[in-house]
Design a protein around this motif. Sequence first.
Motif, PDB file in Angstrom:
ATOM      1  N   LEU A  10      49.280  94.817  34.129  1.00 55.18           N
ATOM      2  CA  LEU A  10      48.661  93.692  33.430  1.00 55.18           C
ATOM      3  C   LEU A  10      48.747  92.413  34.257  1.00 55.18           C
ATOM      4  O   LEU A  10      47.778  91.649  34.336  1.00 55.18           O
ATOM      5  N   THR A  67      36.116  92.184  28.773  1.00 48.41           N
ATOM      6  CA  THR A  67      36.647  92.434  27.437  1.00 48.41           C
ATOM      7  C   THR A  67      38.166  92.565  27.466  1.00 48.41           C
ATOM      8  O   THR A  67      38.874  92.096  26.566  1.00 48.41           O
ATOM      9  N   PHE A  68      38.685  93.194  28.507  1.00 52.98           N
ATOM     10  CA  PHE A  68      40.114  93.471  28.584  1.00 52.98           C
ATOM     11  C   PHE A  68      40.923  92.222  28.951  1.00 52.98           C
ATOM     12  O   PHE A  68      42.093  92.102  28.569  1.00 52.98           O
ATOM     13  N   GLN A  69      40.330  91.274  29.650  1.00 55.02           N
ATOM     14  CA  GLN A  69      41.081  90.127  30.170  1.00 55.02           C
ATOM     15  C   GLN A  69      41.821  89.334  29.078  1.00 55.02           C
ATOM     16  O   GLN A  69      43.037  89.129  29.203  1.00 55.02           O
ATOM     17  N   PRO A  70      41.154  88.875  28.003  1.00 56.37           N
ATOM     18  CA  PRO A  70      41.912  88.098  26.998  1.00 56.37           C
ATOM     19  C   PRO A  70      42.955  88.939  26.272  1.00 56.37           C
ATOM     20  O   PRO A  70      43.998  88.424  25.858  1.00 56.37           O
ATOM     21  N   ARG A  71      42.689  90.240  26.143  1.00 57.89           N
ATOM     22  CA  ARG A  71      43.662  91.100  25.481  1.00 57.89           C
ATOM     23  C   ARG A  71      44.911  91.294  26.341  1.00 57.89           C
ATOM     24  O   ARG A  71      46.031  91.343  25.836  1.00 57.89           O
ATOM     25  N   ALA A  72      44.700  91.411  27.630  1.00 60.68           N
ATOM     26  CA  ALA A  72      45.845  91.530  28.528  1.00 60.68           C
ATOM     27  C   ALA A  72      46.684  90.256  28.512  1.00 60.68           C
ATOM     28  O   ALA A  72      47.921  90.313  28.503  1.00 60.68           O
ATOM     29  N   ARG A  73      46.004  89.102  28.476  1.00 59.20           N
ATOM     30  CA  ARG A  73      46.730  87.839  28.416  1.00 59.20           C
ATOM     31  C   ARG A  73      47.517  87.732  27.106  1.00 59.20           C
ATOM     32  O   ARG A  73      48.675  87.292  27.092  1.00 59.20           O
ATOM     33  N   LEU A  74      46.894  88.163  26.007  1.00 60.99           N
ATOM     34  CA  LEU A  74      47.563  88.115  24.713  1.00 60.99           C
ATOM     35  C   LEU A  74      48.814  89.002  24.706  1.00 60.99           C
ATOM     36  O   LEU A  74      49.858  88.624  24.180  1.00 60.99           O
ATOM     37  N   LEU A  75      48.698  90.187  25.303  1.00 56.24           N
ATOM     38  CA  LEU A  75      49.834  91.097  25.351  1.00 56.24           C
ATOM     39  C   LEU A  75      51.011  90.485  26.112  1.00 56.24           C
ATOM     40  O   LEU A  75      52.161  90.539  25.669  1.00 56.24           O
ATOM     41  N   ARG A  78      52.456  87.515  24.145  1.00 54.26           N
ATOM     42  CA  ARG A  78      53.238  87.962  22.996  1.00 54.26           C
ATOM     43  C   ARG A  78      54.591  88.507  23.445  1.00 54.26           C
ATOM     44  O   ARG A  78      55.616  88.259  22.804  1.00 54.26           O
TER      45      ARG A  78
END
Length: 306
Positions: A10, A67-75, A78
């Motif tokens: 990530l 699509t994956f970029q903001p989700r990876a940042r969120l992970l 968090r």
Amino acid sequence: MDRRIELRHLRYFLALAEELHFGRAAQRLHIAQPALSQQIRQLEKTVGVELFLRTSRSVQLTEAGTTFQPRARLLLDRLAADLDEAARVGRGEAGRLDVAFITSAATIVSEHVRAFARRRPEVQVKLRDGFTTDVLAALERGTADVGIVRDAEERDDVDLSLLASERFVAVVPAEHPAAKGDRLDVRELAADPLILFPRSAGPQAFDTNTRPLRNAGIDVRIAQECSDWHTIITLVAAGLGVCIAPHSVTTLLPAGARRLELDGPPTMSRIFMATRRGDDRALLKAFVAASDRLGEHDHARTTEVR
């Protein structure tokens, strides 16, 4: 297929997604460029799609990569927040503290919780009241972290720290013959019905509370048993009996009740903070330390509540 993704995947993905240049991303990550390329290929293999479009001159995110970029940042954000919270709990700066207390110490409890909340605003303090025996039992079971008790007996697995001492006084109905004065000899209560909490609520507390009567040779017989001081004093005000009470619970008496000082040497009641022996959690230490600092600014409480 092994679908496991490691944290470094990530971090590497996000660095490349932001730089869109393998050389700059590798430099930012302090790794070699071939190693970065290998890790990105491994990530894409795990995901099953390409995340970057590569040419000899540019690197671009694919639709899947975008699509994956903001989700990876969120992970990652968090995870960082969770790790930070765990560290703060470990340092006693966050978490939950369960405090069990006797109702007659509600004022002292509120002062200590307020002082602690100013220093540890992110700690959730949960309060519940009960008899001294209930508080000590909750502490030993582990369902309470701190206990505030009155005249508690010593136990092998509990540490007691003195918070306050106060004298006992008599509370009588306004029409009682002794109510005309400010003091009384406890023997003047020998014929009156006694209203008090049951001995099972705290044997040592009960014995301490009734000591003035027993020292005067009065046979202690409870006419009415109640679970809290407010009810006890309300019944006294209604003319149903008398009681011996800690001074602090008599500061706001209902109409129909009178507080009288007892002749002779005062019998003292002591309020303790109770903790499990050997409990050295940072959160608990922080609560005890806040209480210690409060005591330094209110020395009178450690001697006698007037």
